[in-house]
Write a protein that holds these residues in place. Structure first.
Motif, mmCIF file in Angstrom:
data_model
loop_
_atom_site.group_PDB
_atom_site.id
_atom_site.type_symbol
_atom_site.label_atom_id
_atom_site.label_comp_id
_atom_site.label_asym_id
_atom_site.label_seq_id
_atom_site.Cartn_x
_atom_site.Cartn_y
_atom_site.Cartn_z
ATOM 1 N N VAL A 79 -3.568 5.446 5.212
ATOM 2 C CA VAL A 79 -3.886 4.720 3.979
ATOM 3 C C VAL A 79 -5.095 5.385 3.345
ATOM 4 O O VAL A 79 -5.934 5.967 4.030
ATOM 5 C CB VAL A 79 -4.143 3.210 4.214
ATOM 6 N N ASP A 133 -3.149 4.166 -4.448
ATOM 7 C CA ASP A 133 -3.262 3.596 -3.109
ATOM 8 C C ASP A 133 -4.728 3.372 -2.751
ATOM 9 O O ASP A 133 -5.094 2.345 -2.179
ATOM 10 C CB ASP A 133 -2.583 4.509 -2.081
ATOM 11 N N CYS A 137 -6.422 -0.279 -1.938
ATOM 12 C CA CYS A 137 -7.160 -0.528 -0.697
ATOM 13 C C CYS A 137 -8.604 -0.954 -0.972
ATOM 14 O O CYS A 137 -9.115 -1.888 -0.348
ATOM 15 C CB CYS A 137 -7.135 0.720 0.182
#
Length: 158
Positions: A79, A133, A137
């Motif tokens: 991630v 992404d 996050c």
């Protein structure tokens, strides 16, 4: 051992860093999810450059669930969560320019997260890890944290 009648008290003799905010926040969420008496659901983190505090959090178990889902996702694929850059992104009101300064500082001897060997290995071949992404996050982790954060900074000597 750090839990007293007025809540959780932690300290580290260094300036506050992104990891300290995260450590304090996660401990605070567990403290609140345990549904201790209301006057014990406070967290204070003392650092060399000041103090941060978190008041009681409603629905702490939901915030923990969000963090655990992100963690679970990270067990399956890299991630794009980089604590320093993510904190800078959220503190800058969602500014990717602030995140990029933390990711790859302009000063020649400053260490940015982009130089971390584990990030370099996990992200090899990726042009820009500060993407959608990353922003997702950063918001998931730091938006609720900053919403609940109370700061008290030590005054610089005159």
């Amino acid at each position: 051992r750090d839990l007293g009648p007025t809540g959780l008290i932690r300290y580290r003799y260094d300036d506050m860093r992104a990891g300290d905010y995260l450590e304090a926040w996660v401990a605070h969420l567990f403290l609140n999810a345990a549904q201790l008496p209301l006057d014990q659901r406070h967290t204070v983190w003392h650092a060399r450059d000041g103090r941060v505090a978190f008041p009681p959090v409603e629905q702490a178990h939901l915030r923990l669930q969000e963090l655990l889902e992100l963690y679970r996702e990270g067990l399956n694929r890299p991630v794009h969560f980089f604590p320093k850059a993510a904190l800078a992104f959220q503190q800058g009101g969602g500014s990717l320019a602030d995140a990029r300064r933390a990711w790859r500082p302009a000063q020649p001897h400053a260490r940015g997260e982009s130089g971390d060997p584990s990030y370099r290995l996990a992200l090899r071949g990726l042009d820009d890890p500060l993407d959608e992404d990353f922003m997702r996050c950063a918001r998931t982790v730091f938006e609720p944290l900053l919403k609940h954060l109370h700061h008290a900074r030590v005054q610089e000597p005159a």
